[in-house]
Design a protein around this motif. Structure first.
Motif, short mmCIF file in Angstrom:
data_model
loop_
_atom_site.label_atom_id
_atom_site.label_comp_id
_atom_site.label_asym_id
_atom_site.label_seq_id
_atom_site.Cartn_x
_atom_site.Cartn_y
_atom_site.Cartn_z
N ALA A 159 0.85 -1.18 0.00
CA ALA A 159 0.00 0.00 0.00
C ALA A 159 0.89 1.24 0.00
O ALA A 159 1.94 1.25 0.61
CB ALA A 159 -0.91 0.01 1.22
N TRP A 160 0.43 2.22 -0.75
CA TRP A 160 1.19 3.46 -0.89
C TRP A 160 0.56 4.55 -0.02
O TRP A 160 -0.65 4.68 0.04
CB TRP A 160 1.19 3.92 -2.35
CG TRP A 160 1.95 3.00 -3.23
CD1 TRP A 160 1.52 1.83 -3.76
CD2 TRP A 160 3.30 3.18 -3.68
NE1 TRP A 160 2.51 1.26 -4.51
CE2 TRP A 160 3.62 2.06 -4.49
CE3 TRP A 160 4.27 4.17 -3.48
CZ2 TRP A 160 4.86 1.91 -5.08
CZ3 TRP A 160 5.50 4.02 -4.08
CH2 TRP A 160 5.79 2.89 -4.88
N PHE A 161 1.40 5.33 0.62
CA PHE A 161 0.92 6.42 1.45
C PHE A 161 1.78 7.64 1.19
O PHE A 161 2.94 7.53 0.78
CB PHE A 161 1.00 6.05 2.94
CG PHE A 161 0.12 4.88 3.29
CD1 PHE A 161 0.62 3.59 3.27
CD2 PHE A 161 -1.22 5.08 3.58
CE1 PHE A 161 -0.20 2.51 3.55
CE2 PHE A 161 -2.04 4.00 3.87
CZ PHE A 161 -1.54 2.72 3.85
N GLY A 162 1.18 8.82 1.45
CA GLY A 162 1.92 10.07 1.23
C GLY A 162 3.09 10.18 2.19
O GLY A 162 4.13 10.75 1.86
N SER A 163 2.92 9.63 3.38
CA SER A 163 3.98 9.70 4.38
C SER A 163 3.69 8.66 5.44
O SER A 163 2.62 8.05 5.46
CB SER A 163 4.02 11.09 5.02
OG SER A 163 2.81 11.29 5.74
N SER A 164 4.63 8.49 6.34
CA SER A 164 4.44 7.55 7.44
C SER A 164 3.27 8.00 8.32
O SER A 164 2.48 7.19 8.79
CB SER A 164 5.72 7.47 8.27
OG SER A 164 5.70 6.32 9.06
N ALA A 165 3.13 9.31 8.49
CA ALA A 165 2.04 9.86 9.31
C ALA A 165 0.69 9.58 8.65
O ALA A 165 -0.29 9.28 9.33
CB ALA A 165 2.24 11.36 9.51
N ALA A 166 0.66 9.68 7.32
CA ALA A 166 -0.58 9.43 6.58
C ALA A 166 -1.03 7.99 6.79
O ALA A 166 -2.22 7.71 6.94
CB ALA A 166 -0.38 9.73 5.10
N TRP A 167 -0.07 7.09 6.77
CA TRP A 167 -0.39 5.67 7.00
C TRP A 167 -1.01 5.50 8.39
O TRP A 167 -2.05 4.86 8.52
CB TRP A 167 0.89 4.83 6.83
CG TRP A 167 1.06 3.68 7.79
CD1 TRP A 167 2.00 3.56 8.76
CD2 TRP A 167 0.27 2.47 7.86
NE1 TRP A 167 1.88 2.37 9.42
CE2 TRP A 167 0.81 1.69 8.89
CE3 TRP A 167 -0.84 2.00 7.16
CZ2 TRP A 167 0.30 0.44 9.24
CZ3 TRP A 167 -1.36 0.75 7.52
CH2 TRP A 167 -0.79 -0.01 8.54
N GLU A 168 -0.41 6.14 9.41
CA GLU A 168 -0.92 6.02 10.78
C GLU A 168 -2.34 6.58 10.88
O GLU A 168 -3.22 5.97 11.47
CB GLU A 168 0.00 6.78 11.74
CG GLU A 168 1.39 6.17 11.90
CD GLU A 168 1.39 4.81 12.62
OE1 GLU A 168 2.43 4.13 12.57
OE2 GLU A 168 0.35 4.42 13.22
N GLU A 169 -2.55 7.73 10.23
CA GLU A 169 -3.86 8.38 10.24
C GLU A 169 -4.93 7.51 9.56
O GLU A 169 -6.02 7.33 10.10
CB GLU A 169 -3.79 9.71 9.48
CG GLU A 169 -3.39 10.90 10.33
CD GLU A 169 -3.17 12.14 9.46
OE1 GLU A 169 -3.91 12.30 8.45
OE2 GLU A 169 -2.24 12.92 9.76
N GLN A 170 -4.58 7.03 8.39
CA GLN A 170 -5.56 6.26 7.63
C GLN A 170 -5.88 4.94 8.30
O GLN A 170 -7.02 4.48 8.29
CB GLN A 170 -5.04 6.00 6.20
CG GLN A 170 -5.04 7.28 5.36
CD GLN A 170 -4.60 7.03 3.92
OE1 GLN A 170 -4.94 6.01 3.35
NE2 GLN A 170 -3.86 7.97 3.37
#
Ligand SMILES: [Zn+2]
Length: 151
Positions: free
Chosen positions: A16-27
């Motif tokens: 899975a692709w995310f804008g950033s590590s924080a985005a992954w945590e948020e999503q």
């Protein structure tokens, strides 16, 4: 963009692709990340195991072209021999006219010469011209050795 190897509660591993590590945590916290295979929302980063080759359901590399439909060489050879034999039979009643083919075919088409079965040589240009003039000609299925070259 960063890519994570993720693993669902069902054991499926996927990317899975995310804008950033924080985005992954948020999503993930918002329940937006789900397994594409089973839809399970219980996903976590898969444990990286560099020495393990298999990575679950991930397709590796390009899909190979389907093979198995191609007939074996001997089948092709047999088919070619059959075509050659059929053509030879057809040409038994046909007269070899060599390079005069285009002229003769045209003359027969115009009624200047009696119609007969002929075969011979024509350049691609001549064949094109004959086709454009509506002269019924067809390419030979297999090359014919001119009689003068057989001796
Ligand atoms: Zn799953």
């Amino acid at each position: 963009m960063i890519v994570f190897d993720l693993k669902c509660g069902g054991g499926h591993v996927f990317e899975a692709w995310f804008g950033s590590s924080a985005a992954w945590e948020e999503q993930r916290a918002a329940g937006l990340v789900a397994c594409p295979i089973c839809g399970d929302g219980e996903v976590a980063k898969a444990v990286m195991a560099p020495n393990v080759g298999a990575k679950g359901n991930r397709a590796a590399g390009p899909i190979p072209a389907p093979s198995g439909d191609a007939p074996p060489a001997e089948v092709v050879k047999a088919a070619m021999e059959m075509i050659a034999a059929a053509q030879a039979k057809m040409l038994e009643t046909s007269q070899w006219v060599g390079t005069a083919f285009a002229d003769k075919a045209r003359a027969m088409h115009l009624g200047d010469e009696p119609t007969a079965q002929i075969h011979g040589q024509a350049t691609a240009e001549q064949a094109q011209e004959l086709a454009e003039e509506g002269v019924p000609v067809a390419p030979l299925l297999v090359p014919v050795v001119p009689p003068e070259r057989r001796n």
